[in-house]
Design an enzyme around this catalytic site. Sequence first.
Site, short mmCIF file in Angstrom:
data_model
loop_
_atom_site.label_atom_id
_atom_site.label_comp_id
_atom_site.label_asym_id
_atom_site.label_seq_id
_atom_site.Cartn_x
_atom_site.Cartn_y
_atom_site.Cartn_z
N HIS A 1 2.79 -44.15 -33.39
CA HIS A 1 1.87 -44.06 -34.53
C HIS A 1 1.02 -45.32 -34.52
O HIS A 1 1.50 -46.42 -34.79
CB HIS A 1 2.65 -43.96 -35.84
CG HIS A 1 3.36 -42.65 -36.00
ND1 HIS A 1 4.49 -42.50 -36.79
CD2 HIS A 1 3.11 -41.42 -35.49
CE1 HIS A 1 4.89 -41.24 -36.75
NE2 HIS A 1 4.07 -40.58 -35.95
N GLU B 1 0.88 -48.21 -37.26
CA GLU B 1 2.12 -48.91 -37.61
C GLU B 1 2.30 -50.10 -36.68
O GLU B 1 3.15 -50.11 -35.78
CB GLU B 1 3.29 -47.93 -37.54
CG GLU B 1 3.15 -46.80 -38.56
CD GLU B 1 4.21 -45.71 -38.40
OE1 GLU B 1 5.07 -45.84 -37.50
OE2 GLU B 1 4.17 -44.73 -39.16
N HIS C 1 8.86 -48.18 -35.57
CA HIS C 1 7.86 -47.60 -36.46
C HIS C 1 7.62 -48.54 -37.65
O HIS C 1 8.27 -49.57 -37.80
CB HIS C 1 8.32 -46.24 -36.98
CG HIS C 1 8.21 -45.13 -35.99
ND1 HIS C 1 7.29 -44.11 -36.09
CD2 HIS C 1 8.89 -44.90 -34.84
CE1 HIS C 1 7.41 -43.29 -35.08
NE2 HIS C 1 8.38 -43.74 -34.29
N GLU D 1 12.55 -48.23 -38.69
CA GLU D 1 11.47 -48.29 -39.66
C GLU D 1 11.41 -49.69 -40.27
O GLU D 1 12.35 -50.14 -40.92
CB GLU D 1 11.69 -47.26 -40.77
CG GLU D 1 11.73 -45.81 -40.31
CD GLU D 1 10.34 -45.23 -40.10
OE1 GLU D 1 9.35 -45.97 -40.34
OE2 GLU D 1 10.24 -44.06 -39.72
#
EC number: 3.4.17.-
Length: 820
Positions: free
Chosen positions: A424, A427, A520, A592
């Site tokens: 992504h 990010e 991420h 994350e």
Amino acid sequence: MFPALETHLKQTIPDPYEDFMYRHLQYYGYFKAQRGSLPNSATHQHVRKNNPQYLLHGSLGGKDDLIPDTLQKEKLLWPTSLSSAVHRQIEAINRDSHMLSLPHLRSRQLLYDELDEVNPRLREPQELFSILSTKRPLLAPRWPIECEVIKENIHHIEWAPPQPEYFYQPKGNEKVPEIVGEKKGTVVYQLDSVPSEGSYFTSSRVGGKQGIIKELAVTLQGPEDNTLLFESRFESGNLQKAVRVDTYEYELTLRTDLYTNKHTQWFYFRVQNTRKDATYRFTIVNLLKPKSLYTVGMKPLLYSQMDANTHNIGWRREGNEIKYYKNNTDDGQQPFYCLTWTIQFPYDQDTCFFAHFYPYTYTDLQCYLLSVANNPIQSQFCKLQTLCRSLAGNTVYLLTITNPSQTPQEAAAKKAVVLSARVHPGESNGSWVMKGFLDFILSNSPDAQLLRDIFVFKVLPMLNPDGVIVGNYRCSLAGRDLNRHYKTILKESFPCIWYTRNMIKRLLEEREVLLYCDFHGHSRKNNTFLYGCNNNNRKYWLHERVFPLMLSKNAPDKFSFHSCNFKVQKCKEGTGRVVMWRMGILNSYTMESTFGGSTLGSKRDTHFTIEDLKSLGYHVCDTLLDFCDPDQTKFTQCLAELKELLRQEIHKKFHELGQDVDLEESWSDISLSDIESSTSGSDSSLSDGLPVHLANIADELTQKKKMFKKKKKKSLQTRKQRNEQYQKKNSMWKLKLTEDTSEFASTLQKHPAFFKNSENSSFLPMRNENPRLNEVVFLFLTLCHTNSLTSQISTSLPQGDKCSSHLCYPNLTVPGARKH
């Protein structure tokens, strides 16, 4: 007697490559010379090295260097010592030397050492794509041909603030600006051509769109004009439009991910012509997420060029009156959300940047990898390769990091670890964690050396370079979220993901992959945490949770184990985490890292800095050592702690339901997925299906199928098949007719006045009221003329009544019925 001469004369075995080419060309009729005339590669190499015509292009040696070859030298030195056979061999070599000098006969597949010239080795295969080299400049990013790109090189320094940067504390009286737009404001910046939904990627080039780059910012009317000058046409930049609605107030519209109409979250742009004492207000008007960390104290990032040049100060958190709210402008489309904040710039006439998070561009990555490739120590155990090219032709890099093994058995025994980031593109947290990991694993630390001794690391630092370059938040140039397409078979549309999956598939065939982790960023939850996959094998029950728990103990002020989730949802089946887990990697995770900061320990209520994120990369390495420690004490303790935590969670769930449960002997009957909530709070998006260009084609084909749908033609049958089919249908029809006739005969006996004259009014309503019965009447009457039931039925009819089928149904016919 003459070692050098004997060595050359023993070179009689033909070169394998030259021999193959000779046979190949001869087979196809392109080479018709005798085999004896085929040159020998070893001799060829010597002639090239010592022939004067080649020395003219290099450095000239002494007088002896002008002699064609060493055999000629020895012939001059010892002319009487050679036999006639040796003389003939030398003459044949000299005779062929002219042929060997022809460019189209030279072999570039063989290499010769100075001390071992007669034992050539095959040249290493060349890379399909160019790799970073000190001899060439960095590979310039390739952009879609629709994108305008300014020529300036944007660079930011790394800097760690000396004091913690605390969250913004809402006061409750923050202003909610009314969105007025272009009607009451003045457009001061707007991108002309932006690829959006309905279009799709076709081609790319270095520098993007051809032609003169227009100046999009307004022209200042003089030194007193305080209008800000906006710009975002640089790497990772994202700003589509700026509208000036007041002297120091601007409304900003972000550009959606290219070839889509959504995913507006990442922003990164430049402003110039600032004023020091003024309070500016910026409002982003088209954000798409209903929840954001800006509601709980997250601040935007500011970078001052003057501060960087004079005080070596980099990115810092700034902003007041921060408010995240719903845009009340109703245009019939999807709802938008706004982010507003005020700020005071530190200098007059400064150049400043705003960003959602610390940018990390494709050029930043290439500079880092170039430094690794040029490091004589790191390059010994870090091999830089090209995994593939992206849709735009940008290189997707693959790093293989491991210490050289002493034996093949030792090399084969090493387990593998796979790490990736930036699938992504918006990010950038993932890139900073990855940089921290690479800094440590490539260092001379004893722990790093130990990790390189026992593991083979496969590292993919930037999976979606196209998206990073153009400033997308989530998608590639296919207009789709790559982290929902790891099962794809569309290599041309999703090359980065397709080659990654197949690389890991081959790796699994070679060795065990102990851990997979994809880095991420998260925009709605603070701290750092992992998403994993519940293991159904009772032998390894809860083992997938040991690594996250160890990581939380090694980084207690940054990592939250309670925020981790291990439920596998159907909508996440295409993610890297789930696909790798189903391929056989037990410890498969998505890490994350928040865009905000920490709510834990000593860093509570403070933003994450670049150093905080890089330290997480180090903690991944540290946790790997704990996880693989031959002394399993830590592993056993974590497993016991996990069981107790799970027991408490189950009791809590049942208590909420008003039930009690005995867990002493029922562990195996409990589904962990039922206990955990879904990961709907993550930054997830459903797969958008096919790439944009294929989706358009699919829609067109669907419409054509609806318009020109044709019935399938029945296949031709033989006479025998047609007869059998006819007999079958005829038998079924007679059976049905017999049943209906019997039913009708009983009806006639009960109602003898049923048949009157066909013109009788009492009969017509009956025919209309019961069409099915009328049809049975006709079938019955037809059968009366064709079988022996006539006499039986006629006795039940009243005397003097005559029935005629053509009176009731003059236009009906029955197949196979005899005309009367």
